[in-house]
Design a protein around this motif. Structure first.
Motif, short mmCIF file in Angstrom:
data_model
loop_
_atom_site.label_atom_id
_atom_site.label_comp_id
_atom_site.label_asym_id
_atom_site.label_seq_id
_atom_site.Cartn_x
_atom_site.Cartn_y
_atom_site.Cartn_z
N THR A 52 0.82 -1.22 0.00
CA THR A 52 0.00 0.00 0.00
C THR A 52 0.85 1.27 0.00
OG1 THR A 52 -0.11 -0.16 2.40
CG2 THR A 52 -1.96 -1.06 1.17
N LYS A 53 2.11 1.15 0.34
CA LYS A 53 2.96 2.35 0.41
C LYS A 53 3.35 2.82 -0.99
CE LYS A 53 7.01 4.10 2.84
NZ LYS A 53 8.03 3.76 3.85
N THR A 54 3.79 1.89 -1.81
CA THR A 54 4.25 2.24 -3.16
C THR A 54 3.17 2.06 -4.20
OG1 THR A 54 4.98 0.01 -3.69
CG2 THR A 54 6.58 1.45 -2.59
N LEU A 55 2.18 1.22 -3.91
CA LEU A 55 1.17 0.79 -4.90
C LEU A 55 1.83 0.26 -6.18
CD1 LEU A 55 -1.59 3.57 -4.58
CD2 LEU A 55 -1.52 1.32 -3.48
N LEU A 56 3.05 -0.22 -6.02
CA LEU A 56 3.71 -0.82 -7.19
C LEU A 56 3.09 -2.17 -7.48
CD1 LEU A 56 7.43 0.13 -6.53
CD2 LEU A 56 5.97 0.96 -8.40
N PRO A 57 3.04 -2.56 -8.76
CA PRO A 57 2.45 -3.84 -9.09
C PRO A 57 3.32 -5.01 -8.66
CG PRO A 57 3.36 -2.79 -11.05
CD PRO A 57 3.50 -1.80 -9.93
N ASP A 58 2.66 -6.09 -8.27
CA ASP A 58 3.37 -7.34 -8.00
C ASP A 58 3.51 -8.06 -9.34
OD1 ASP A 58 3.92 -10.06 -7.58
OD2 ASP A 58 3.02 -10.00 -5.58
N PRO A 59 4.72 -8.13 -9.89
CA PRO A 59 4.86 -8.66 -11.25
C PRO A 59 4.46 -10.13 -11.38
CG PRO A 59 7.02 -8.21 -10.28
CD PRO A 59 6.00 -7.69 -9.32
N ARG A 76 7.44 -7.63 -21.38
CA ARG A 76 7.48 -8.65 -22.44
C ARG A 76 6.78 -9.94 -21.99
NH1 ARG A 76 13.19 -9.42 -25.23
NH2 ARG A 76 13.73 -10.35 -23.22
N ARG A 77 6.99 -10.30 -20.74
CA ARG A 77 6.33 -11.51 -20.22
C ARG A 77 4.81 -11.35 -20.21
NH1 ARG A 77 9.48 -15.22 -17.21
NH2 ARG A 77 7.50 -16.34 -17.02
N LYS A 130 3.05 -9.46 -22.22
CA LYS A 130 2.58 -9.57 -23.61
C LYS A 130 2.53 -11.04 -24.03
CE LYS A 130 3.34 -8.35 -28.39
NZ LYS A 130 4.29 -7.90 -29.42
N GLU A 131 3.57 -11.79 -23.68
CA GLU A 131 3.61 -13.21 -24.04
C GLU A 131 2.47 -13.99 -23.39
OE1 GLU A 131 8.49 -13.36 -24.58
OE2 GLU A 131 7.57 -14.28 -22.81
N ALA A 132 2.03 -13.51 -22.23
CA ALA A 132 0.92 -14.18 -21.52
C ALA A 132 -0.43 -13.83 -22.14
CB ALA A 132 0.93 -13.80 -20.05
N GLY A 133 -0.41 -12.93 -23.12
CA GLY A 133 -1.65 -12.64 -23.83
C GLY A 133 -2.28 -11.30 -23.53
N ALA A 134 -1.55 -10.43 -22.83
CA ALA A 134 -2.11 -9.10 -22.52
C ALA A 134 -2.42 -8.36 -23.82
CB ALA A 134 -1.13 -8.29 -21.67
N THR A 135 -3.58 -7.73 -23.86
CA THR A 135 -3.97 -6.92 -25.02
C THR A 135 -3.13 -5.66 -25.10
OG1 THR A 135 -6.22 -7.76 -25.01
CG2 THR A 135 -5.91 -5.58 -25.98
N SER A 136 -2.80 -5.10 -23.94
CA SER A 136 -1.89 -3.96 -23.88
C SER A 136 -1.11 -4.05 -22.58
CB SER A 136 -2.68 -2.64 -23.90
OG SER A 136 -1.82 -1.54 -23.70
N VAL A 137 0.13 -3.60 -22.62
CA VAL A 137 0.89 -3.45 -21.39
C VAL A 137 0.96 -1.96 -21.09
CG1 VAL A 137 3.11 -3.81 -20.26
CG2 VAL A 137 2.22 -5.54 -21.83
N CYS A 180 10.73 -0.67 -23.26
CA CYS A 180 9.41 -1.34 -23.29
C CYS A 180 8.81 -1.23 -24.69
CB CYS A 180 8.45 -0.70 -22.28
SG CYS A 180 8.73 -1.18 -20.57
N LEU A 181 8.86 -0.02 -25.25
CA LEU A 181 8.29 0.19 -26.59
C LEU A 181 9.02 -0.67 -27.62
CD1 LEU A 181 7.80 4.05 -26.42
CD2 LEU A 181 5.99 2.37 -26.85
N GLU A 182 10.33 -0.70 -27.53
CA GLU A 182 11.10 -1.48 -28.50
C GLU A 182 10.75 -2.97 -28.39
OE1 GLU A 182 15.38 -0.82 -28.34
OE2 GLU A 182 15.71 -2.85 -29.10
N TYR A 183 10.73 -3.47 -27.18
CA TYR A 183 10.48 -4.91 -26.99
C TYR A 183 9.04 -5.28 -27.37
CZ TYR A 183 14.86 -5.97 -24.55
OH TYR A 183 16.17 -6.19 -24.23
N LEU A 184 8.09 -4.44 -26.95
CA LEU A 184 6.69 -4.82 -27.15
C LEU A 184 6.26 -4.64 -28.60
CD1 LEU A 184 5.22 -3.22 -23.91
CD2 LEU A 184 5.49 -5.66 -24.38
N LYS A 185 6.90 -3.73 -29.31
CA LYS A 185 6.50 -3.44 -30.69
C LYS A 185 7.39 -4.12 -31.71
CE LYS A 185 4.24 1.00 -29.75
NZ LYS A 185 2.96 0.83 -30.46
N GLU A 186 8.37 -4.88 -31.24
CA GLU A 186 9.29 -5.57 -32.15
C GLU A 186 8.51 -6.57 -33.01
OE1 GLU A 186 12.38 -7.50 -29.99
OE2 GLU A 186 13.79 -7.37 -31.67
N GLY A 187 8.50 -6.33 -34.32
CA GLY A 187 7.77 -7.21 -35.24
C GLY A 187 6.25 -7.10 -35.08
#
Lengths: 66, 278
Positions: free
Chosen positions: B118-125, B154-155, B157-164, B186-193
């Motif tokens: 709750t302090k950072t509200l960072l996502p648990d990857p 990238r992980r 996206k590989e799991a099927g996320a419509t958008s990261v 992130c942009l380079e990896y996610l948009k590669e190909g």
């Protein structure tokens, strides 16, 4: 019998359906979703789903968020 | 290079096409009326909402939905407040159930947030990845709130996320984009190909220049809430955010000049009537 409704104990008649309970609470089910013991109950099943002792019911709606 | 003259440049997220690249949250406004006006000023077509217990006591309390035109906006339910993958799946299903009842097109997607503390509200990857897999299997189009870690992105996206949707900085912090290089990677990896794969900066925006900067980096859209809702004048800030989104997108498409250390004159060197220093 008692159920847990949104985290609070509530007395309801045995065999009450979810639809009857929402009706008693005067809630418009268009804005709601209901979960019984952590399983979603689709609105078309509200009339047939009967509550039992110690059931945990969550009635949720949409609120502002980011 | 062909020049795109068309002004139509929609944001495509899975099966959803939005004319505005700005997604705006509905939380933290001073009033529902103010929220309504700010959403209109922002030009958005897509607004995020949260799922919470119906307050059973004060039945006369207004419902958010009384103030939202569900014909005009595509709702994007979030899983805010979830710290476990399974809880996020439950909340996503509840949101879908409500949106099905409203016949809103947003019933088939979710903004997935699985937070770590709750302090950072960072996502648990790890939990976010697990929830993504489950929700994709359940037919959801999953828009994943993530850190700006390119490998996690990238992980997902590989799991099927419509958008990261990498965070610029922590939720509600107003710090803007803290690590532009990570967003670039992130942009380079996610948009590669897969150049049309949508990447959205979600969280951390403080002011209009943060939005422009994100758009100039080449992200497809920006999601924000607090920067508008808690601005001193939310309506004016909503307008600023709309303009900043358009400005940043146009600048990105226009292609900026390279940075150079020294000056290059804009006026011709030939024909000057004065003596020039060596």
């Amino acid at each position: 019998m008692q159920i847990l409704l949104n985290g609070e104990l509530r007395e309801v008649k045995p065999q009450t359906s979810i639809a009857e309970l929402l009706d008693q609470l005067q809630l418009d089910n268009r804005y709601l979703a209901v979960e019984l013991n952590q399983q979603l109950v689709p609105r078309q099943e509200h009339a047939s789903a009967r509550l039992a002792e110690d059931d945990r019911l969550e009635v949720v709606t949409l609120v502002g968020g980011g | 290079m062909e020049t795109e003259t068309t002004t139509a440049d929609p944001l495509v997220l899975g099966t959803h096409t939005l004319q505005s690249r700005l997604i705006v949250g509905t939380g933290k406004y001073a009033s529902y009326t103010q929220m309504q006006e700010a959403l209109a000023e922002s030009g958005t077509e897509c607004i995020t909402v949260a799922i919470r217990r119906e307050r059973l006591i004060d039945a006369d309390g207004n419902n958010l939905l009384d103030f939202i035109d569900t014909q005009r906006y595509t709702l994007l339910p979030n899983t805010a407040g979830c710290f476990q993958a399974d809880d996020a799946v439950r909340v996503a299903r509840l949101g879908r159930e409500i949106l099905l009842g409203l016949e809103n097109p947003g019933a088939d997607w979710v903004k997935l947030e699985v937070l770590a503390d709750t302090k950072t509200l960072l996502p648990d990857p790890v939990a976010t990845l697990e929830a993504t897999e489950k929700l994709v299997a359940d037919g959801f189009q999953v828009l994943c709130y993530s850190s700006d870690d390119p490998i996690v992105a990238r992980r997902l996206k590989e799991a099927g996320a419509t958008s990261v949707m990498p965070a610029g900085s922590p939720i509600g912090s107003g710090q803007g984009i803290l690590n532009e290089n990570n967003i670039r990677i992130c942009l380079e990896y996610l948009k590669e190909g897969d150049p049309d794969y949508p990447v959205i900066v979600d969280a951390g925006v403080g002011t209009a220049s943060d939005v422009s900067r994100a758009m100039e980096l080449g992200v497809d859209g920006v999601l924000l809430n607090t920067a508008v809702a808690h601005a001193q004048d939310p309506l004016r800030m909503a307008t600023a955010m709309r303009l900043a989104t358009e400005a940043g997108r146009s600048a990105y498409l226009a292609g900026r000049i390279p940075r150079k250390l020294y000056a290059t004159a804009s006026s011709p060197a030939e024909g000057v009537i004065t003596d020039q220093p060596r």
